[in-house]
Design a protein around this motif. Sequence first.
Motif, mmCIF file in Angstrom:
data_model
loop_
_atom_site.group_PDB
_atom_site.id
_atom_site.type_symbol
_atom_site.label_atom_id
_atom_site.label_comp_id
_atom_site.label_asym_id
_atom_site.label_seq_id
_atom_site.Cartn_x
_atom_site.Cartn_y
_atom_site.Cartn_z
ATOM 1 N N GLN A 13 0.821 -1.217 0.000
ATOM 2 C CA GLN A 13 0.000 0.000 0.000
ATOM 3 C C GLN A 13 0.849 1.258 0.000
ATOM 4 O OE1 GLN A 13 -1.760 -1.245 3.675
ATOM 5 N NE2 GLN A 13 -0.884 0.453 4.837
ATOM 6 N N ARG A 14 2.120 1.151 0.392
ATOM 7 C CA ARG A 14 3.005 2.313 0.474
ATOM 8 C C ARG A 14 3.600 2.693 -0.878
ATOM 9 N NH1 ARG A 14 5.508 -0.110 5.976
ATOM 10 N NH2 ARG A 14 4.847 -1.989 4.921
ATOM 11 N N GLY A 96 8.018 14.731 6.121
ATOM 12 C CA GLY A 96 7.710 13.426 5.564
ATOM 13 C C GLY A 96 6.623 13.489 4.502
ATOM 14 N N SER A 97 5.989 12.324 4.282
ATOM 15 C CA SER A 97 5.013 12.231 3.200
ATOM 16 C C SER A 97 4.147 10.991 3.387
ATOM 17 C CB SER A 97 5.739 12.178 1.847
ATOM 18 O OG SER A 97 6.786 11.220 1.881
ATOM 19 N N GLY A 98 3.024 10.986 2.680
ATOM 20 C CA GLY A 98 2.115 9.848 2.748
ATOM 21 C C GLY A 98 0.961 10.031 1.788
ATOM 22 N N PHE A 99 -0.019 9.130 1.901
ATOM 23 C CA PHE A 99 -1.168 9.133 0.998
ATOM 24 C C PHE A 99 -2.474 9.085 1.772
ATOM 25 C CE2 PHE A 99 2.122 6.523 -1.269
ATOM 26 C CZ PHE A 99 2.376 7.384 -2.320
ATOM 27 N N LEU A 133 1.365 5.557 4.931
ATOM 28 C CA LEU A 133 2.650 6.175 4.643
ATOM 29 C C LEU A 133 3.064 5.789 3.231
ATOM 30 C CD1 LEU A 133 4.583 5.399 7.951
ATOM 31 C CD2 LEU A 133 3.593 7.580 7.240
ATOM 32 N N ASP A 134 4.082 6.457 2.713
ATOM 33 C CA ASP A 134 4.692 6.026 1.463
ATOM 34 C C ASP A 134 5.966 5.256 1.794
ATOM 35 O OD1 ASP A 134 6.565 7.990 2.100
ATOM 36 O OD2 ASP A 134 5.904 9.374 0.537
ATOM 37 N N GLU A 135 6.804 5.032 0.817
ATOM 38 C CA GLU A 135 8.005 4.226 1.034
ATOM 39 C C GLU A 135 9.030 4.880 1.960
ATOM 40 O OE1 GLU A 135 9.128 1.519 -2.513
ATOM 41 O OE2 GLU A 135 8.375 3.414 -3.387
ATOM 42 N N ASN A 136 8.869 6.175 2.243
ATOM 43 C CA ASN A 136 9.775 6.845 3.180
ATOM 44 C C ASN A 136 9.462 6.476 4.635
ATOM 45 O OD1 ASN A 136 11.276 8.277 1.200
ATOM 46 N ND2 ASN A 136 9.575 9.708 1.005
ATOM 47 N N ASN A 137 8.277 5.920 4.876
ATOM 48 C CA ASN A 137 7.888 5.410 6.200
ATOM 49 C C ASN A 137 7.983 6.436 7.324
ATOM 50 O OD1 ASN A 137 7.214 2.713 5.430
ATOM 51 N ND2 ASN A 137 9.400 2.371 5.118
#
Length: 176
Positions: A13-14, A96-99, A133-137
Motif C-alpha cells: 500500500q506504500r 515526511g510524506s504519505g497518501f 505512509l509512502d516508502e519513506n515510512n
Amino acid sequence: MRAFYFDNIPGDQRLLHDSGNLVSDDLLKSIGLLHWHIPTSQQNQIDTIAEERNYKNRDTITITKEGLGALYEAKLKSFYEEHMHEDEEIRYILEGSGFFDVREHPTDSWIRCQLDAGDLLVLPAGIYHRFTLDENNMIKALRLFKDEPKWTPINRGDLTDVNPYRVDYLKSIAVN
C-alpha cells in the motif's frame, strides 16, 4: 498535493499506485475535498485558516517505525481500513510524506492524494477514506479539530451508509 486515480494493482500500500490518470482540483472540490500548499516556513497561515474554519484545537502526530515499534504494522493496517469520521479530518504535513485515499462518489473509485511537507488537506465528515505512509515510512502532521480532539474511525459497512454524517455528506455533494 498531487491527486490521481489509484491503480488497484495488488501490492504494498506504500507504493505510488499511480494509474496515470490525474484528478483535477474541480473534481476534488466536487467531492468536498479542500487542500492548500503552505510552505512550512509560513505556518502562520495555518492559524488564519484555522480561525476562518473554526478549528479550535490541534496536536501533532508523528508516525514512524521507530516511534511505534512493534505496533507499527498493525497501526498502518488499521489506518488503511476504509472508514469515515463524523468530523472533518484536517492534516497539515510538517515533515515526511504519505497518501490519503478517498472514495469518489458515485463511482466508488479510489482517488489517491499524495501529500508532502506543506500540504494541508481537509476531508469532509462522512467521506470514505484511508491513509498510509509512502516508502519513506515517516510523516509528521499537525492535526486540527473543530472541537475537542477525537479520532473515531467508523469502518465502512451496512450501518455507515445510513449514518447521519454520511447521509449529510452525500447531500452536500449532490448535483442539482
